[in-house]
Design a protein around this motif. Structure first.
Motif, PDB file in Angstrom:
ATOM      1  N   ASP A  93       2.091   4.771 -11.618  1.00 49.76           N
ATOM      2  CA  ASP A  93       3.280   4.691 -10.750  1.00 49.76           C
ATOM      3  C   ASP A  93       4.521   4.575 -11.629  1.00 49.76           C
ATOM      4  OD1 ASP A  93       1.810   4.533  -8.371  1.00 49.76           O
ATOM      5  OD2 ASP A  93       1.607   2.358  -8.543  1.00 49.76           O
ATOM      6  N   LYS A 115      -3.122   5.158   5.213  1.00 47.67           N
ATOM      7  CA  LYS A 115      -1.945   5.661   4.529  1.00 47.67           C
ATOM      8  C   LYS A 115      -1.809   7.101   5.000  1.00 47.67           C
ATOM      9  CE  LYS A 115      -2.618   2.983   0.321  1.00 47.67           C
ATOM     10  NZ  LYS A 115      -2.470   2.978  -1.137  1.00 47.67           N
ATOM     11  N   THR A 119       5.041  -6.088  -0.528  1.00 47.88           N
ATOM     12  CA  THR A 119       4.308  -6.338  -1.766  1.00 47.88           C
ATOM     13  C   THR A 119       3.817  -5.005  -2.329  1.00 47.88           C
ATOM     14  OG1 THR A 119       2.154  -6.644  -0.648  1.00 47.88           O
ATOM     15  CG2 THR A 119       3.520  -8.608  -0.965  1.00 47.88           C
ATOM     16  N   GLY A 170       0.764  -1.240   0.000  1.00 46.52           N
ATOM     17  CA  GLY A 170       0.000   0.000   0.000  1.00 46.52           C
ATOM     18  C   GLY A 170       0.790   1.282   0.000  1.00 46.52           C
ATOM     19  N   THR A 178      -5.343  -1.523  -6.291  1.00 46.92           N
ATOM     20  CA  THR A 178      -6.620  -2.237  -6.180  1.00 46.92           C
ATOM     21  C   THR A 178      -7.030  -2.803  -7.536  1.00 46.92           C
ATOM     22  OG1 THR A 178      -7.225  -0.592  -4.523  1.00 46.92           O
ATOM     23  CG2 THR A 178      -9.017  -1.910  -5.396  1.00 46.92           C
TER      24      THR A 178
HETATM   25  P1  AMP Z   1      -4.484   1.328  -3.448  1.00 42.14           P
HETATM   26  O1  AMP Z   1      -5.150   0.999  -4.752  1.00 42.14           O
HETATM   27  O2  AMP Z   1      -5.261   2.242  -2.553  1.00 42.14           O
HETATM   28  O3  AMP Z   1      -4.023   0.080  -2.762  1.00 42.14           O
HETATM   29  O4  AMP Z   1      -3.182   2.154  -3.799  1.00 42.14           O
HETATM   30  C1  AMP Z   1      -2.282   1.638  -4.740  1.00 42.14           C
HETATM   31  C2  AMP Z   1      -1.092   2.539  -4.798  1.00 42.14           C
HETATM   32  O5  AMP Z   1      -0.358   2.474  -3.561  1.00 42.14           O
HETATM   33  C3  AMP Z   1      -0.096   2.065  -5.849  1.00 42.14           C
HETATM   34  O6  AMP Z   1      -0.489   2.470  -7.141  1.00 42.14           O
HETATM   35  C4  AMP Z   1       1.172   2.728  -5.362  1.00 42.14           C
HETATM   36  O7  AMP Z   1       1.177   4.091  -5.684  1.00 42.14           O
HETATM   37  C5  AMP Z   1       1.031   2.590  -3.829  1.00 42.14           C
HETATM   38  N1  AMP Z   1       1.720   1.368  -3.355  1.00 42.14           N
HETATM   39  C6  AMP Z   1       1.205   0.146  -3.170  1.00 42.14           C
HETATM   40  N2  AMP Z   1       2.121  -0.712  -2.684  1.00 42.14           N
HETATM   41  C7  AMP Z   1       3.275  -0.031  -2.567  1.00 42.14           C
HETATM   42  C8  AMP Z   1       4.615  -0.354  -2.129  1.00 42.14           C
HETATM   43  N3  AMP Z   1       4.949  -1.566  -1.676  1.00 42.14           N
HETATM   44  N4  AMP Z   1       5.545   0.634  -2.177  1.00 42.14           N
HETATM   45  C9  AMP Z   1       5.225   1.862  -2.620  1.00 42.14           C
HETATM   46  N5  AMP Z   1       3.991   2.239  -3.009  1.00 42.14           N
HETATM   47  C10 AMP Z   1       3.023   1.300  -2.997  1.00 42.14           C
END
Ligand code: AMP
Length: 479
Positions: A362, A466, A276, A253, A280
């Motif tokens: 990302d 977050k 990980t 996340g 979503t």
């Molecule tokens: P969500 O859909 O709310 O889970 O957010 C997803 C976003 O969280 C991803 O597109 C990334 O920007 C960020 N994210 C998820 N996992 C990681 C991680 N291990 N390291 C850095 N950013 C992450």
């Protein structure tokens, strides 16, 4: 006993049906009791004659009924939409309206609300959809991400082969069910026959009671965002000699700072820490790596987010000279798209190699076959022409033993970054900001030194736990 998604029913896989399946905020359910409650609820829902694929909204928090409702919906081929009570009723109503849902299950009040007008008029979804999660808006406007059965089965296979989840896995659940991080624990206990321990927001405030609960139920698998664990790591009770069964820590996340992993290894020396990554839109996560001490030493700049799961391809689009590109995910784990949002779907979910694909927004790069997260597209920082990785600044701050957390936020005028502000949480009143700045200026170039460093008691968090960056900017503006 476990739930078989392919057969959409409970199967007896061992005789241990007296084992606890769910320990919720209101009660515990053995596998037998859980199965009976699901069957009872299914009969009630069937009375309403909802067509297959009709969306059912579930509103509540950490009650056993929440899991019972999700399971009953899966079993009946009705997509469920989990909404945590952290969201106000207005948001709930908005979701009900968007979906034209005829059935809402309230798990705190233990009641159902039916709007029969919607049964005939509603837009009937594909009955292979398991759930729709409305994103919290941390990455923009709320959007209903539709996840189908084949994505969940693909996810389950990964959990079995690479995470080694099985019927002995006892999960700590804290993430709201409206945040897809919780799918780790839900799929993990339900499809393998383990146990899930739900922890309400109120309980989490009382650290000692919370730790006692983890001990009592012999929790062995922790799942959260990195931010969530930070405050507990400072407690002398949050150690392996106290919570002996806790041996696995799974994160997703947001960026996992190496300082957090070091603290976990210090408190729980023999534990396994997993990082990980994924949105979503690609069913919880797409990459995985165990963060060992060797990994921390080798990748001191930022930790890898891991190896890409089998069955999935990650492409890096529009790579720059340093081979950093936008992460695109292709595979069965990718969503069929946002609910009723064809315009955005056409932009973000363009099919590739006859599979579904998703542009994440990302940035990342590969090193030693592992994916590294660089930053989000909308957070790419250029200050006076210098490209800056904000995480690097945070890491230098937390290298100081008195700084327990740090996050750097770019302040913008229009689209231009005008300065950097670092917010920190400290464990000593003797911290001097000027000394700290001088210390980091020995390791970072001048343009990476934040203009302001602000000490906070704790960071604000959004509903998914977050760090709430918008709120930090608001705090800064009021200073
Ligand atoms: P969500 O859909 O709310 O889970 O957010 C997803 C976003 O969280 C991803 O597109 C990334 O920007 C960020 N994210 C998820 N996992 C990681 C991680 N291990 N390291 C850095 N950013 C992450």
């Amino acid at each position: 006993m476990k739930f078989d998604l392919e057969l959409l029913e409970f199967v007896e896989c061992n005789k241990d049906s007296q084992k606890i399946a769910i320990s919720a905020s209101d009660k515990d359910l053995t596998w037998n009791e859980f199965k009976n409650e699901v069957e009872k609820l299914k009969i009630e829902i069937l009375k309403y004659n909802l067509p297959k694929g009709h969306p059912v909204v579930i509103y509540g928090h950490k009650e056993a009924k929440f899991i019972v409702s999700m399971t009953a919906c899966m079993s009946l081929g009705l997509p469920y939409i989990p909404v945590d009570t952290i969201y106000p009723k207005e948001r709930l109503n908005k979701i009900i309206n968007i979906l034209s849902s005829a059935l809402v299950i309230y798990t705190i009040e233990n009641k159902m609300e039916v709007n029969t007008n919607n049964i005939n008029t509603s837009y009937h979804l594909d009955d292979s959809i398991i759930y729709i999660i409305f994103t919290s808006g941390s990455t923009g406007e709320p959007k209903g991400v539709q996840i189908t059965k084949n994505s969940i089965l693909d996810f389950k296979t990964w959990l079995e082969t690479d995470f080694k989840f099985n019927n002995n896995s006892i999960f700590m659940n804290q993430a709201p069910f409206s945040f897809d991080l919780s799918v780790y624990e839900v799929v993990g206990f339900l499809l393998f026959g383990g146990t899930i321990i739900l922890n309400s927001r109120e309980l989490l405030e009382n650290h000692l009671e919370y730790f006692e609960r983890l001990k009592k139920y012999e929790c062995n698998t922790w799942v959260s965002t990195p931010s969530f664990i930070s405050k507990y790591l400072l407690s002398s009770e949050f150690v392996s000699s106290n919570i002996k069964t806790l041996t696995s820590f799974l994160f997703c996340g947001e960026v996992l700072p190496s300082a957090t992993v070091k603290r976990i290894k210090n408190n729980f020396p023999d534990s396994k820490v997993l990082n990980t990554y994924g949105p979503t839109e690609a069913t919880v996560a797409t990459t995985l790596i165990e963060i060992t001490s060797e990994i921390i030493d080798k990748y001191s700049k930022s930790l890898p987010v891991g190896y890409v799961k089998k069955n999935t391809i990650i492409n890096l689009l529009d790579k720059d000279s340093e081979n950093v590109g936008e992460i695109e995910i292709v595979g069965d784990n990718v969503s069929i798209g946002y609910f009723k949002n064809e315009e955005l779907n056409a932009q973000k979910f363009e099919p590739k190699y006859e599979k579904r694909s998703f542009r994440t927004g990302d940035f990342g790069y590969f090193e030693d076959n592992m994916l590294f997260f660089a930053n989000r597209k909308d957070e790419l920082i250029k200050l006076h022409g210098f490209r800056i990785e904000l995480g690097e600044i945070d890491k230098e701050f937390t290298n100081n033993k008195e700084v327990t957390d740090a996050i750097t936020i770019p302040l913008k005028r229009g689209s231009e970054v005008v300065k950097l502000i670092t917010f920190i949480v400290v464990n000593s009143s003797a911290v001097n900001i000027e000394d700290l700045k001088e210390e980091i200026s020995k390791v970072l170039p001048y343009y990476m030194i934040p203009s302001d460093v602000i000490i906070l008691d704790k960071f604000p968090y959004n509903t998914n736990h977050k760090i709430d960056k918008k709120e930090l900017i608001n705090i800064y503006k009021t200073l």
